[in-house]
Design a protein around this motif. Structure first.
Motif, mmCIF file in Angstrom:
data_model
loop_
_atom_site.group_PDB
_atom_site.id
_atom_site.type_symbol
_atom_site.label_atom_id
_atom_site.label_comp_id
_atom_site.label_asym_id
_atom_site.label_seq_id
_atom_site.Cartn_x
_atom_site.Cartn_y
_atom_site.Cartn_z
ATOM 1 N N PHE A 18 53.930 39.114 36.933
ATOM 2 C CA PHE A 18 52.893 39.021 37.969
ATOM 3 C C PHE A 18 52.152 40.350 38.107
ATOM 4 C CE2 PHE A 18 51.272 39.011 42.354
ATOM 5 C CZ PHE A 18 50.465 37.888 42.277
ATOM 6 N N ALA A 19 52.875 41.455 38.063
ATOM 7 C CA ALA A 19 52.229 42.769 38.140
ATOM 8 C C ALA A 19 51.275 42.960 36.961
ATOM 9 C CB ALA A 19 53.277 43.878 38.167
ATOM 10 N N ARG A 20 51.712 42.565 35.775
ATOM 11 C CA ARG A 20 50.852 42.656 34.595
ATOM 12 C C ARG A 20 49.656 41.721 34.724
ATOM 13 N NH1 ARG A 20 55.351 42.606 29.713
ATOM 14 N NH2 ARG A 20 56.292 44.612 30.217
ATOM 15 N N PHE A 21 49.884 40.536 35.286
ATOM 16 C CA PHE A 21 48.810 39.558 35.497
ATOM 17 C C PHE A 21 47.739 40.155 36.404
ATOM 18 C CE2 PHE A 21 46.983 36.110 38.072
ATOM 19 C CZ PHE A 21 46.483 35.287 37.081
ATOM 20 N N VAL A 22 48.169 40.763 37.495
ATOM 21 C CA VAL A 22 47.226 41.373 38.440
ATOM 22 C C VAL A 22 46.485 42.531 37.774
ATOM 23 C CG1 VAL A 22 47.056 42.672 40.605
ATOM 24 C CG2 VAL A 22 48.480 40.618 40.489
ATOM 25 N N LEU A 23 47.220 43.349 37.034
ATOM 26 C CA LEU A 23 46.612 44.504 36.373
ATOM 27 C C LEU A 23 45.593 44.065 35.312
ATOM 28 C CD1 LEU A 23 46.656 47.617 36.183
ATOM 29 C CD2 LEU A 23 48.376 47.357 34.402
ATOM 30 N N CYS A 24 46.013 43.177 34.422
ATOM 31 C CA CYS A 24 45.108 42.714 33.353
ATOM 32 C C CYS A 24 43.951 41.902 33.925
ATOM 33 C CB CYS A 24 45.866 41.879 32.324
ATOM 34 S SG CYS A 24 47.017 42.811 31.316
ATOM 35 N N GLY A 25 44.291 40.907 34.730
ATOM 36 C CA GLY A 25 43.251 40.047 35.296
ATOM 37 C C GLY A 25 42.326 40.807 36.227
ATOM 38 N N GLY A 26 42.904 41.689 37.043
ATOM 39 C CA GLY A 26 42.094 42.484 37.954
ATOM 40 C C GLY A 26 41.189 43.452 37.220
ATOM 41 N N GLY A 27 41.718 44.066 36.173
ATOM 42 C CA GLY A 27 40.902 44.981 35.373
ATOM 43 C C GLY A 27 39.738 44.270 34.697
ATOM 44 N N LEU A 51 27.926 33.649 30.992
ATOM 45 C CA LEU A 51 28.283 34.341 29.745
ATOM 46 C C LEU A 51 29.448 35.310 29.949
ATOM 47 C CD1 LEU A 51 24.718 35.102 28.317
ATOM 48 C CD2 LEU A 51 26.376 33.417 27.470
ATOM 49 N N ILE A 52 29.395 36.068 31.023
ATOM 50 C CA ILE A 52 30.463 37.031 31.293
ATOM 51 C C ILE A 52 31.755 36.304 31.655
ATOM 52 C CG2 ILE A 52 31.214 38.891 32.835
ATOM 53 C CD1 ILE A 52 29.112 39.698 30.694
ATOM 54 N N THR A 53 31.659 35.183 32.344
ATOM 55 C CA THR A 53 32.851 34.406 32.685
ATOM 56 C C THR A 53 33.545 33.910 31.421
ATOM 57 O OG1 THR A 53 31.977 33.761 34.831
ATOM 58 C CG2 THR A 53 33.704 32.365 33.905
ATOM 59 N N VAL A 54 32.785 33.403 30.473
ATOM 60 C CA VAL A 54 33.367 32.935 29.206
ATOM 61 C C VAL A 54 34.022 34.106 28.469
ATOM 62 C CG1 VAL A 54 32.816 32.027 26.905
ATOM 63 C CG2 VAL A 54 31.859 30.933 28.948
ATOM 64 N N ALA A 55 33.296 35.207 28.346
ATOM 65 C CA ALA A 55 33.834 36.365 27.625
ATOM 66 C C ALA A 55 35.069 36.936 28.330
ATOM 67 C CB ALA A 55 32.758 37.447 27.500
ATOM 68 N N SER A 56 35.023 37.033 29.650
ATOM 69 C CA SER A 56 36.158 37.614 30.378
ATOM 70 C C SER A 56 37.373 36.695 30.346
ATOM 71 C CB SER A 56 35.766 37.944 31.817
ATOM 72 O OG SER A 56 35.484 36.782 32.553
ATOM 73 N N THR A 57 37.159 35.385 30.346
ATOM 74 C CA THR A 57 38.285 34.453 30.253
ATOM 75 C C THR A 57 38.950 34.563 28.885
ATOM 76 O OG1 THR A 57 37.268 32.946 31.845
ATOM 77 C CG2 THR A 57 38.978 32.029 30.440
ATOM 78 N N ALA A 60 40.821 37.970 28.936
ATOM 79 C CA ALA A 60 41.998 37.923 29.807
ATOM 80 C C ALA A 60 43.099 37.069 29.190
ATOM 81 C CB ALA A 60 41.618 37.393 31.188
ATOM 82 N N THR A 61 42.746 35.965 28.556
ATOM 83 C CA THR A 61 43.755 35.113 27.923
ATOM 84 C C THR A 61 44.466 35.863 26.800
ATOM 85 O OG1 THR A 61 42.504 33.124 28.487
ATOM 86 C CG2 THR A 61 44.156 32.915 26.743
ATOM 87 N N GLU A 62 43.711 36.619 26.017
ATOM 88 C CA GLU A 62 44.333 37.435 24.959
ATOM 89 C C GLU A 62 45.272 38.474 25.566
ATOM 90 O OE1 GLU A 62 44.506 37.295 21.641
ATOM 91 O OE2 GLU A 62 43.336 35.457 21.689
ATOM 92 N N LEU A 63 44.827 39.144 26.626
ATOM 93 C CA LEU A 63 45.676 40.146 27.274
ATOM 94 C C LEU A 63 46.934 39.500 27.850
ATOM 95 C CD1 LEU A 63 42.987 42.305 29.102
ATOM 96 C CD2 LEU A 63 44.386 42.975 27.134
ATOM 97 N N HIS A 64 46.774 38.342 28.476
ATOM 98 C CA HIS A 64 47.930 37.650 29.050
ATOM 99 C C HIS A 64 48.901 37.210 27.955
ATOM 100 C CE1 HIS A 64 46.268 38.023 32.929
ATOM 101 N NE2 HIS A 64 45.414 37.021 32.864
ATOM 102 N N ALA A 65 48.374 36.751 26.830
ATOM 103 C CA ALA A 65 49.251 36.332 25.728
ATOM 104 C C ALA A 65 50.017 37.522 25.160
ATOM 105 C CB ALA A 65 48.435 35.666 24.617
ATOM 106 N N ALA A 84 41.309 28.364 30.101
ATOM 107 C CA ALA A 84 39.948 28.090 30.572
ATOM 108 C C ALA A 84 39.962 27.016 31.652
ATOM 109 C CB ALA A 84 39.057 27.667 29.408
ATOM 110 N N GLY A 85 40.804 26.005 31.463
ATOM 111 C CA GLY A 85 40.919 24.960 32.490
ATOM 112 C C GLY A 85 41.417 25.511 33.807
ATOM 113 N N SER A 86 42.396 26.415 33.752
ATOM 114 C CA SER A 86 42.899 26.997 34.994
ATOM 115 C C SER A 86 41.861 27.930 35.617
ATOM 116 C CB SER A 86 44.228 27.737 34.761
ATOM 117 O OG SER A 86 44.030 28.926 34.028
ATOM 118 N N ALA A 87 41.043 28.591 34.793
ATOM 119 C CA ALA A 87 39.976 29.443 35.318
ATOM 120 C C ALA A 87 38.899 28.601 35.996
ATOM 121 C CB ALA A 87 39.372 30.285 34.202
ATOM 122 N N VAL A 88 38.574 27.453 35.417
ATOM 123 C CA VAL A 88 37.591 26.551 36.027
ATOM 124 C C VAL A 88 38.119 26.038 37.369
ATOM 125 C CG1 VAL A 88 36.492 24.277 35.791
ATOM 126 C CG2 VAL A 88 36.455 25.891 33.884
ATOM 127 N N ALA A 89 39.402 25.697 37.411
ATOM 128 C CA ALA A 89 39.997 25.232 38.677
ATOM 129 C C ALA A 89 39.954 26.331 39.729
ATOM 130 C CB ALA A 89 41.433 24.767 38.431
#
Length: 168
Positions: A18-27, A51-57, A60-65, A84-89
């Protein structure tokens, strides 16, 4: 033994993940907000945001993986699609929250809007973390746990079995 240690490092606990999620996703989110503002000076804001939403998702997915959930490698297409589905939600949750605010308050101030938006984002982020950890990257966690468990030597207690047999 080194393989076991490296795989133990790749499957972080929930708090670490979760800490990594916040750090990566927040960054990525912070960088995205600046990128949208910069790009919006050249193209319409809605297009820049999309465009930025697609690129950032994707980023972020690569960083999370690689880091957050310990997959240790690139995200698969399936993981990108599910992320991407969870980001859309999550995006939908924040949109609904802002829509409800507009229905309830005729002219909300900037502070109230930020409180509502950030609260909805935080709730959506926690839910997104759970989805990513339990669904999108769950196979990596279970494979790592199975490998770590299989690599550990199994110790049998023969003397303990004999005691149990005599007690029966």
């Amino acid at each position: 033994m080194e393989t076991v240690r490296s795989q133990q490092r790749t499957a972080p606990g929930a708090c670490t993940a979760f800490a990594r999620f916040v750090l990566c996703g927040g960054g990525v989110g912070l960088a995205s907000s600046f990128a949208v503002a910069a790009l919006a000076s050249w193209i319409p804001w809605a297009l820049a945001n999309a465009l930025i939403t697609v690129a950032s998702t994707l980023l972020a997915t690569e960083l999370h993986a690689r880091f957050t959930f310990g997959a240790g490698g690139r995200a698969t297409r399936r993981q990108h699609a599910q992320s991407a589905g969870s980001a859309v939600a999550a995006y939908a949750v924040t949109c609904v929250a802002m829509f409800v605010l507009q229905l309830l308050v005729a002219a909300p101030g900037a502070v109230l809007e930020q409180v509502v938006y950030l609260s909805a984002s935080a709730l959506a982020g926690v839910a997104r973390f759970a989805v990513l950890r339990l669904v999108v990257f769950a196979r990596n966690l279970s494979q790592t746990a199975a490998t770590v468990t299989a690599a550990r030597p199994v110790h049998t207690a023969v003397a303990g079995s004999a005691v149990l047999c005599r007690a029966a």
